[in-house]
Design an enzyme around this catalytic site. Structure first.
Site, PDB file in Angstrom:
ATOM      1  N   GLY A   1       0.790  -1.224   0.000  1.00 50.14           N
ATOM      2  CA  GLY A   1       0.000   0.000   0.000  1.00 50.14           C
ATOM      3  C   GLY A   1       0.821   1.271   0.000  1.00 50.14           C
ATOM      4  O   GLY A   1       0.278   2.354  -0.184  1.00 50.14           O
TER       5      GLY A   1
ATOM      6  N   CYS B   1     -26.494 -11.987 -20.869  1.00 52.24           N
ATOM      7  CA  CYS B   1     -26.166 -13.328 -20.378  1.00 52.24           C
ATOM      8  C   CYS B   1     -26.933 -13.697 -19.117  1.00 52.24           C
ATOM      9  O   CYS B   1     -26.799 -14.810 -18.605  1.00 52.24           O
ATOM     10  CB  CYS B   1     -24.663 -13.469 -20.141  1.00 52.24           C
TER      11      CYS B   1
ATOM     12  N   CYS C   1     -23.164  -6.904 -18.622  1.00 56.59           N
ATOM     13  CA  CYS C   1     -21.913  -7.129 -17.906  1.00 56.59           C
ATOM     14  C   CYS C   1     -20.856  -6.144 -18.389  1.00 56.59           C
ATOM     15  O   CYS C   1     -20.685  -5.947 -19.591  1.00 56.59           O
ATOM     16  CB  CYS C   1     -21.363  -8.527 -18.207  1.00 56.59           C
TER      17      CYS C   1
ATOM     18  N   CYS D   1     -19.116 -12.248 -19.863  1.00 55.18           N
ATOM     19  CA  CYS D   1     -20.423 -12.261 -20.512  1.00 55.18           C
ATOM     20  C   CYS D   1     -20.423 -13.231 -21.701  1.00 55.18           C
ATOM     21  O   CYS D   1     -21.331 -14.053 -21.866  1.00 55.18           O
ATOM     22  CB  CYS D   1     -20.766 -10.847 -20.978  1.00 55.18           C
TER      23      CYS D   1
END
Lengths: 303, 258
Positions: free
Chosen positions: A36, A248, A270, A276
């Protein structure tokens, strides 16, 4: 009259010279060692404008090898300009196999999404990051934000969330939602929707973040805690959709709104095109799915 | 008052190159005591205040602070992390210009709540309730809680800044000309408010001002500075009614009578 050049001999493997790759790898290693933490690095000029993924491309160029399989997505899609050109770039300069298939890719460079298909150990996710500093819009001074990270003074980050609740009644931040990595550094997960934040938590894949213009690299090693910030009485929540994908029929995935005509027609599909297409190839279909079958997986050999 | 001071300052000096900021300042401050530092501009008041609040490092001298656990700590030997923690918990700093002490682009509520969140408060409802409470204590209407300080008048901003500083229950507050730039009626109300808060909370304060009336109203003790040195110090009433140093006499006699 064209004499096809057999190869672009003037470029090193993966475009960057070896010294630069070495420098970037050092930054990546430091980033992995301090999850991080934003590691400064000497970002290079790339043959593309800032904001198009120069940070991600440099990270990818530094870690890619001849045996890697590369997938590039832009907002989840494999077929947008940015994704297509970066994929073509590495096909040309590194001669690697490229794919749209999440499961077989070893390196996935992404702009603003994490694929729906769960990532596995050994895969590397490379994020393109526009503004790596999560505190930037709260505290404009870089000297001060670095000090705040060093001293773990993160009260200000909650001030932003407080403001959200005061104004909107809930935490209205939907993307670039701040996270705390391994209980120490607050990190901007790049402008991914907060829907993807839980996928970062203890992910088996290595996650690398490159910000080319801002000259910062940071990392989340595999199986690292990534916790989204929140309040006790306003816990973190991901977006939910009240309808499945129109093509989908998938539920619990991140959807994009697509405008269909000039009369207000629209559908939700999607955002992850590979996911998808795979589902449709498997026989799933939503209420707006065309009858024709789409070719699914597209893996192209190196040039 | 306890028998031990809160702050001990000994031979504090700050030089800017060969120029004197403040020189050889020594005093003790007891809990609940308000000390006024007066003098004309350029006399080193603000330099002294900045040194004491560790915003500036002095050239020489020491200052020790008695922490909540009773331990004496030397301010200039503490790590930056400790100093900054002290700054946002046990101390407050009220700037002359509220824009320096406030976040002008976040709401009043968040301004008050920031210190609470900085010390780990993570309950929105509680933070907001505390903010509402503090806004009412500094006479800001509750329905202004979501407004940005940009939309506030000068007096309201100053009151908001005070609330923001006092929310963590500090024991020592530094004030730099807290009433500067406000008109007299607003000044009077602010002083009244400050006096009430200081008494209620048992705050110790160091108030820098060039306004002797402010010093008279707020403080029990005062120091008069000239050219970086303390020329006279003592109980406020004594100094103002019976000034001994020639400069203090000049200062007191310079007050305009209405």
């Amino acid at each position: 009259m064209t004499a096809q050049p057999t190869e672009i001999a003037t470029y090193n493997f993966a475009y960057l010279d070896e010294q630069t790759k070495r420098m970037i790898r050092r930054a990546i290693l430091k980033g992995i060692a301090i999850p991080g933490y934003q590691v400064p690095f000497a970002s290079r000029e790339m043959p593309m404008p800032y904001g198009w993924g120069t940070g991600g491309v440099q990270v990818t160029a530094s870690i890619i090898g001849p045996d890697d399989v590369l997938k590039v997505i832009d907002q989840g899609a494999d077929d947008t300009t940015n994704a297509v050109s970066i994929r073509a770039f590495f096909k040309k300069v590194a001669k690697v196999v490229v794919t749209t298939d999440t499961a077989t890719a070893t390196i996935i460079q992404t702009r603003h999404r994490i694929p729906e298909h769960p990532l596995t150990a050994g895969q590397v996710l490379v994020f393109q990051v526009p503004i790596p500093e999560p505190l930037r819009f709260l505290e404009p001074r870089e000297t001060e934000t670095r000090k705040m990270h060093a001293l773990e003074e993160y009260g200000l980050m909650h001030v932003k969330l407080y403001e959200d609740i005061a104004r909107h009644g809930r935490i209205a931040t939907t993307y670039a939602y701040p996270v705390k990595v391994e209980g120490r550094y607050v990190m901007d997960p790049s402008p991914t929707p907060k829907f993807d934040n839980p996928k970062m938590h203890r992910s088996p894949a290595l996650q690398l973040f490159g910000a080319g213009r801002e000259k910062r690299i940071y990392a989340v090693p595999p199986f690292t805690d990534v916790v989204s910030l929140d309040f006790e009485d306003h816990p973190f929540e991901v977006q939910t959709f009240d309808q499945p994908c129109a093509l989908c029929g998938a539920e619990n995935v991140y959807l994009d709104e697509v405008i269909l005509d000039d009369h207000g027609g629209h559908m939700f599909v999607c955002s992850d095109t590979d996911h998808c297409e795979k589902r449709r190839a498997d026989g799933h279909h939503g209420h707006l799915a065309p009858e024709t079958h789409l070719a699914s997986e597209k893996t192209e050999p190196a040039e | 008052m306890t028998d031990e001071p809160l702050l001990r300052v000994s031979a504090l000096s700050k030089f800017y190159g060969s120029r004197v900021g403040c020189e050889n300042v020594t005093f003790d401050l007891w809990p609940g005591e308000v000390l006024a530092v007066v003098g004309e501009s350029g006399s080193g008041k603000t330099t002294l205040l900045n040194c004491l609040s560790t915003r500036l490092l002095p050239s020489s001298g020491t200052a020790s602070y008695r922490m909540r656990d009773g331990q004496w700590r030397e301010l200039y030997r503490m790590s930056e992390a400790e100093r900054r923690f002290l700054m946002r918990t046990d101390w407050g700093f009220v700037h002359q210009n509220p824009a320096d002490g406030l976040r002008m682009t976040v709401s009043a509520g968040a301004n008050v709540g920031e210190r609470l969140m900085a010390v780990g408060d993570r309950h929105y409802g509680k933070i907001r309730a505390t903010a509402v409470d503090w806004l009412s204590r500094v006479e800001i209407d509750e329905d202004r809680i979501d407004d940005e300080p940009r939309a506030f008048s000068g007096g309201m901003r100053q009151r908001l800044q005070i609330a923001r500083n006092l929310v963590t229950g500090p024991r020592l507050v530094f004030m730099d000309e807290p009433t500067g730039g406000l008109d007299v009626s607003v000044q009077a109300r602010l002083l009244d408010l400050l006096r009430g808060l200081v008494t209620d909370l048992g705050l110790a304060a160091i108030v820098v001002t060039h306004d002797l009336a402010v010093a008279r109203l707020l403080s029990q003790r005062m120091m008069v500075m000239k050219d970086g040195r303390v020329v006279e110090s003592g109980l406020t009433d004594r100094v103002l009614d019976d000034p001994r140093a020639p400069y203090t006499q000049l200062l007191v006699s310079s007050i305009l009578q209405v």
